[in-house]
Design an enzyme around this catalytic site. Sequence first.
Site, PDB file in Angstrom:
ATOM      1  N   ASP A 134       3.738   3.727   6.272  1.00 59.55           N
ATOM      2  CA  ASP A 134       3.045   3.492   7.538  1.00 59.55           C
ATOM      3  C   ASP A 134       3.952   2.927   8.609  1.00 59.55           C
ATOM      4  O   ASP A 134       5.050   2.439   8.334  1.00 59.55           O
ATOM      5  CB  ASP A 134       1.921   2.480   7.334  1.00 59.55           C
ATOM      6  CG  ASP A 134       2.450   1.053   7.215  1.00 59.55           C
ATOM      7  OD1 ASP A 134       3.408   0.837   6.445  1.00 59.55           O
ATOM      8  OD2 ASP A 134       1.929   0.155   7.909  1.00 59.55           O
ATOM      9  N   LYS A 156      17.009   4.425   1.092  1.00 66.81           N
ATOM     10  CA  LYS A 156      17.832   4.399   2.314  1.00 66.81           C
ATOM     11  C   LYS A 156      19.077   3.582   1.988  1.00 66.81           C
ATOM     12  O   LYS A 156      19.159   2.396   2.334  1.00 66.81           O
ATOM     13  CB  LYS A 156      17.064   3.673   3.422  1.00 66.81           C
ATOM     14  CG  LYS A 156      16.205   4.529   4.318  1.00 66.81           C
ATOM     15  CD  LYS A 156      15.865   3.737   5.591  1.00 66.81           C
ATOM     16  CE  LYS A 156      14.393   3.545   5.768  1.00 66.81           C
ATOM     17  NZ  LYS A 156      14.014   2.718   6.915  1.00 66.81           N
ATOM     18  N   PHE A 207      13.285   5.360  10.868  1.00 68.78           N
ATOM     19  CA  PHE A 207      12.006   4.807  10.415  1.00 68.78           C
ATOM     20  C   PHE A 207      11.104   5.953   9.966  1.00 68.78           C
ATOM     21  O   PHE A 207      10.827   6.890  10.697  1.00 68.78           O
ATOM     22  CB  PHE A 207      11.336   3.923  11.466  1.00 68.78           C
ATOM     23  CG  PHE A 207      10.292   3.067  10.815  1.00 68.78           C
ATOM     24  CD1 PHE A 207      10.657   1.940  10.093  1.00 68.78           C
ATOM     25  CD2 PHE A 207       8.952   3.421  10.864  1.00 68.78           C
ATOM     26  CE1 PHE A 207       9.704   1.167   9.425  1.00 68.78           C
ATOM     27  CE2 PHE A 207       7.987   2.658  10.206  1.00 68.78           C
ATOM     28  CZ  PHE A 207       8.382   1.527   9.492  1.00 68.78           C
ATOM     29  N   ASP A 220      14.821  -0.103   0.754  1.00 71.64           N
ATOM     30  CA  ASP A 220      15.481  -0.222   2.056  1.00 71.64           C
ATOM     31  C   ASP A 220      16.581  -1.281   1.933  1.00 71.64           C
ATOM     32  O   ASP A 220      17.684  -0.970   1.488  1.00 71.64           O
ATOM     33  CB  ASP A 220      14.390  -0.593   3.073  1.00 71.64           C
ATOM     34  CG  ASP A 220      14.866  -0.624   4.505  1.00 71.64           C
ATOM     35  OD1 ASP A 220      15.757   0.149   4.853  1.00 71.64           O
ATOM     36  OD2 ASP A 220      14.333  -1.431   5.286  1.00 71.64           O
ATOM     37  N   LYS A 275       0.821  -1.201   0.000  1.00 69.56           N
ATOM     38  CA  LYS A 275       0.000   0.000   0.000  1.00 69.56           C
ATOM     39  C   LYS A 275       0.857   1.254   0.000  1.00 69.56           C
ATOM     40  O   LYS A 275       0.385   2.348  -0.284  1.00 69.56           O
ATOM     41  CB  LYS A 275      -0.887   0.032   1.253  1.00 69.56           C
ATOM     42  CG  LYS A 275      -1.792  -1.150   1.404  1.00 69.56           C
ATOM     43  CD  LYS A 275      -2.532  -1.039   2.785  1.00 69.56           C
ATOM     44  CE  LYS A 275      -3.331  -2.272   3.084  1.00 69.56           C
ATOM     45  NZ  LYS A 275      -3.787  -2.298   4.487  1.00 69.56           N
ATOM     46  N   GLY A 276       2.130   1.091   0.367  1.00 71.17           N
ATOM     47  CA  GLY A 276       3.002   2.246   0.615  1.00 71.17           C
ATOM     48  C   GLY A 276       3.161   3.215  -0.543  1.00 71.17           C
ATOM     49  O   GLY A 276       3.389   4.408  -0.328  1.00 71.17           O
ATOM     50  N   ARG A 332      -0.187   6.866   7.086  1.00 66.03           N
ATOM     51  CA  ARG A 332      -0.066   6.906   5.625  1.00 66.03           C
ATOM     52  C   ARG A 332      -0.600   8.217   5.055  1.00 66.03           C
ATOM     53  O   ARG A 332      -0.171   8.664   3.999  1.00 66.03           O
ATOM     54  CB  ARG A 332      -0.857   5.761   4.984  1.00 66.03           C
ATOM     55  CG  ARG A 332      -0.294   4.377   5.243  1.00 66.03           C
ATOM     56  CD  ARG A 332      -0.939   3.379   4.282  1.00 66.03           C
ATOM     57  NE  ARG A 332      -0.785   1.998   4.712  1.00 66.03           N
ATOM     58  CZ  ARG A 332       0.274   1.232   4.457  1.00 66.03           C
ATOM     59  NH1 ARG A 332       1.292   1.720   3.795  1.00 66.03           N
ATOM     60  NH2 ARG A 332       0.315  -0.017   4.857  1.00 66.03           N
ATOM     61  N   GLU A 374       7.646   2.567  -6.462  1.00 66.32           N
ATOM     62  CA  GLU A 374       7.974   2.063  -5.122  1.00 66.32           C
ATOM     63  C   GLU A 374       7.971   3.203  -4.107  1.00 66.32           C
ATOM     64  O   GLU A 374       8.359   4.330  -4.444  1.00 66.32           O
ATOM     65  CB  GLU A 374       9.382   1.446  -5.142  1.00 66.32           C
ATOM     66  CG  GLU A 374       9.404  -0.032  -5.455  1.00 66.32           C
ATOM     67  CD  GLU A 374       8.832  -0.893  -4.342  1.00 66.32           C
ATOM     68  OE1 GLU A 374       8.397  -0.370  -3.297  1.00 66.32           O
ATOM     69  OE2 GLU A 374       8.804  -2.116  -4.525  1.00 66.32           O
ATOM     70  N   ASP A 375       7.592   2.898  -2.876  1.00 59.13           N
ATOM     71  CA  ASP A 375       7.662   3.922  -1.828  1.00 59.13           C
ATOM     72  C   ASP A 375       9.093   4.136  -1.354  1.00 59.13           C
ATOM     73  O   ASP A 375       9.609   5.234  -1.347  1.00 59.13           O
ATOM     74  CB  ASP A 375       6.730   3.571  -0.651  1.00 59.13           C
ATOM     75  CG  ASP A 375       6.954   2.174  -0.086  1.00 59.13           C
ATOM     76  OD1 ASP A 375       7.772   1.409  -0.636  1.00 59.13           O
ATOM     77  OD2 ASP A 375       6.301   1.839   0.921  1.00 59.13           O
TER      78      ASP A 375
HETATM   79  P1  IMP Z   1      13.065  -3.664   1.305  1.00 55.03           P
HETATM   80  O1  IMP Z   1      12.611  -4.942   0.668  1.00 55.03           O
HETATM   81  O2  IMP Z   1      13.824  -3.910   2.577  1.00 55.03           O
HETATM   82  O3  IMP Z   1      13.809  -2.750   0.363  1.00 55.03           O
HETATM   83  O4  IMP Z   1      11.804  -2.931   1.871  1.00 55.03           O
HETATM   84  C1  IMP Z   1      10.846  -2.446   1.111  1.00 55.03           C
HETATM   85  C2  IMP Z   1       9.563  -2.178   1.858  1.00 55.03           C
HETATM   86  O5  IMP Z   1       9.692  -2.047   3.271  1.00 55.03           O
HETATM   87  C3  IMP Z   1       9.090  -0.836   1.388  1.00 55.03           C
HETATM   88  O6  IMP Z   1       8.367  -0.983   0.181  1.00 55.03           O
HETATM   89  C4  IMP Z   1       8.264  -0.348   2.552  1.00 55.03           C
HETATM   90  O7  IMP Z   1       6.934  -0.779   2.424  1.00 55.03           O
HETATM   91  C5  IMP Z   1       8.916  -0.964   3.764  1.00 55.03           C
HETATM   92  N1  IMP Z   1       9.795   0.018   4.449  1.00 55.03           N
HETATM   93  C6  IMP Z   1      11.140   0.085   4.426  1.00 55.03           C
HETATM   94  N2  IMP Z   1      11.609   1.116   5.176  1.00 55.03           N
HETATM   95  C7  IMP Z   1      10.507   1.726   5.668  1.00 55.03           C
HETATM   96  C8  IMP Z   1      10.324   2.893   6.523  1.00 55.03           C
HETATM   97  O8  IMP Z   1      11.261   3.573   6.961  1.00 55.03           O
HETATM   98  N3  IMP Z   1       9.038   3.212   6.811  1.00 55.03           N
HETATM   99  C9  IMP Z   1       7.970   2.507   6.340  1.00 55.03           C
HETATM  100  N4  IMP Z   1       8.101   1.426   5.539  1.00 55.03           N
HETATM  101  C10 IMP Z   1       9.356   1.037   5.211  1.00 55.03           C
END
Ligand code: IMP
Length: 179
Positions: free
Chosen positions: A158, A130, A151, A102, A42-43, A164, A98-99
Amino acid sequence: MHPDCERILVSEEEIAARVKEAGRWLTEKFRGTFPVAVCNLKGSSVFFSDLLRATQVDVEMDFMAVSSYGAQTISAGQPKVTRDLFSSVAGRDVILVEDIVDTGRTLVTLRRFFADRGAKSVTVVALLDKPSRRVVDSQADYTCFEVEDAFIVGYGLDYAERYRNLPYIAELKRSVYEK
Ligand code: IMP
């Protein structure tokens, strides 16, 4: 500012200006084509709807979901596709919205997913990055803002399904999730 937030990292005005630039970038890149823009729920939903209104490209909209954190702040292992697309992307140019990137695991999973489905190309537009948290090598093609290791909530992002709808991007107070 919401009382659960530590500080605003990106203001509403800064977001609006950068989203316009990202929209123009898409207009240049996809001129004359009909790509499928995919919202990773949903992000990405808030960013997705603003971004697509900032581009002049004709796009089809589609939606999918990938498992992520739940009510935690640390990414839990291998992401899985939990809701599939409505349409086929075979032979299509895909714009994945993508939101935040990470660890990078979601992006690796989704690039593989679209390749397996026979997409012609995949272009990733990310609201946030990040880089200090990366565990697998993967990168968006266009990133709006780089943020430090905190965070983040707001503008679609969220914590436990809250925040959100904040119009800005903010750091969440540690006391909210370290209980
Ligand atoms: P990744 O697979 O670790 O790159 O994470 C991706 C998903 O984790 C993102 O699409 C977000 O939904 C969630 N996410 C990562 N960091 C944050 C944050 O700081 N706040 C909220 N959601 C996050």
